[in-house]
Design a protein around this motif. Structure first.
Motif, PDB file in Angstrom:
ATOM      1  N   ALA A 113       0.849  -1.191   0.000  1.00 14.96           N
ATOM      2  CA  ALA A 113       0.000   0.000   0.000  1.00 14.96           C
ATOM      3  C   ALA A 113       0.883   1.238   0.000  1.00 14.96           C
ATOM      4  O   ALA A 113       1.952   1.262   0.636  1.00 14.96           O
ATOM      5  N   TRP A 128      -6.290   0.873  11.800  1.00 12.75           N
ATOM      6  CA  TRP A 128      -5.580   1.360  10.609  1.00 12.75           C
ATOM      7  C   TRP A 128      -4.073   1.404  10.867  1.00 12.75           C
ATOM      8  O   TRP A 128      -3.274   1.012  10.010  1.00 12.75           O
ATOM      9  N   GLY A 157      -2.209   3.152  -4.779  1.00  8.17           N
ATOM     10  CA  GLY A 157      -2.927   4.158  -4.022  1.00  8.17           C
ATOM     11  C   GLY A 157      -4.320   3.671  -3.664  1.00  8.17           C
ATOM     12  O   GLY A 157      -4.561   2.463  -3.567  1.00  8.17           O
ATOM     13  N   ARG A 158      -5.239   4.604  -3.487  1.00  7.05           N
ATOM     14  CA  ARG A 158      -6.603   4.238  -3.081  1.00  7.05           C
ATOM     15  C   ARG A 158      -7.272   3.418  -4.176  1.00  7.05           C
ATOM     16  O   ARG A 158      -7.407   3.859  -5.308  1.00  7.05           O
ATOM     17  N   THR A 160     -10.033   1.529  -6.405  1.00  8.98           N
ATOM     18  CA  THR A 160     -11.406   1.749  -6.836  1.00  8.98           C
ATOM     19  C   THR A 160     -11.847   0.611  -7.739  1.00  8.98           C
ATOM     20  O   THR A 160     -11.027  -0.150  -8.260  1.00  8.98           O
ATOM     21  N   ARG A 176       0.053  10.663  -3.845  1.00 10.95           N
ATOM     22  CA  ARG A 176      -1.054   9.739  -3.578  1.00 10.95           C
ATOM     23  C   ARG A 176      -2.254  10.066  -4.463  1.00 10.95           C
ATOM     24  O   ARG A 176      -2.501  11.223  -4.793  1.00 10.95           O
ATOM     25  N   PRO A 178      -5.947   7.789  -6.547  1.00 12.44           N
ATOM     26  CA  PRO A 178      -6.673   6.535  -6.753  1.00 12.44           C
ATOM     27  C   PRO A 178      -6.091   5.722  -7.898  1.00 12.44           C
ATOM     28  O   PRO A 178      -5.342   6.246  -8.739  1.00 12.44           O
TER      29      PRO A 178
END
Length: 220
Positions: A113, A128, A157-158, A160, A176, A178
């Motif tokens: 991550a 977390w 990154g994030r 989706t 950072r 998505p």
């Protein structure tokens, strides 16, 4: 190639299995729940039932024997407590590395991550924080195995569920942002074919560079 994927029923893993099967590889998904086996077969993967939190290194070595590469895409997942971040996100990744080494499987891809080397912020939720610390510990362990394993650590990154674009930013450090799981899976496939990426820790977010070009630029 025969690719063994830990966390074989995960959202990234199922996408990866479909891509590998479509190009003629033989993906093998390690799953804890036998009820997930049909989903893996539908994705073109061979399901293998094994609980990474309770199995021994000898038993896991038998599962990865004969593979060309292993991919760690497992995770305790949402709703799990801090303890399982340690037993899955850290300890299971270490166990897979031990098993790969014993089985003579050198190539190891880690799905990590983005930002874990920075550690959790001081005010982070305890679960977390445990997740971030577990991922960093797993990455640190893998980075210490340069003589045993040809590793690459991918740090998306994030995540989706948007359709993949096939265009990314891939570098040791990126801002950072998505990234679709579709594109994470596609990058993992490309990394398997790119020996120049061995020994690299790579952040991944959506961007403008075609995946093939982004991977080819690593180590160049």
């Amino acid at each position: 190639m025969r690719i063994v994927i830990a966390g074989g029923h995960g959202k990234i893993a199922l996408r990866l299995e479909r891509l590998l099967a479509a190009r003629g590889d033989s993906p093998v998904g390690l799953i804890r729940n036998p009820d997930h086996a049909d989903d893996l077969r539908a994705a073109g993967a061979e399901p293998v039932v094994v609980d990474l939190e309770t199995t021994t290194v000898t038993q896991l070595t038998e599962k990865v024997m004969g593979a060309d590469a292993v991919v760690f895409a497992a995770g305790a997942g949402p709703g799990s407590g801090a303890a399982r971040k340690g037993t899955v996100d850290h300890a299971a990744a270490v166990l897979l590395a031990d098993a790969a080494s014993l089985a003579g499987v050198r190539r190891y891809l880690m799905v990590s991550a983005i930002g874990v080397d920075e550690g959790p912020p001081p005010d982070a939720d305890p679960v977390w924080a445990a997740y971030v610390n577990a991922k960093k510990a797993a990455d640190d362990d893998l980075r210490s195995r340069g003589e045993q394993l040809d590793w690459t650590i991918l740090r998306p990154g994030r995540l989706t569920d948007e359709p993949g674009t096939g265009r990314v930013r891939l570098a040791p450090k990126v801002e950072r942002g998505p990234v679709p799981r579709d594109d994470v899976a596609a990058v993992l496939v490309a990394l398997l074919d790119a020996p120049a990426t061995v020994g690299h820790v790579l952040d991944l977010v959506s961007g403008d560079t075609p995946i093939s070009d982004a991977v080819a630029a690593v180590g160049g």
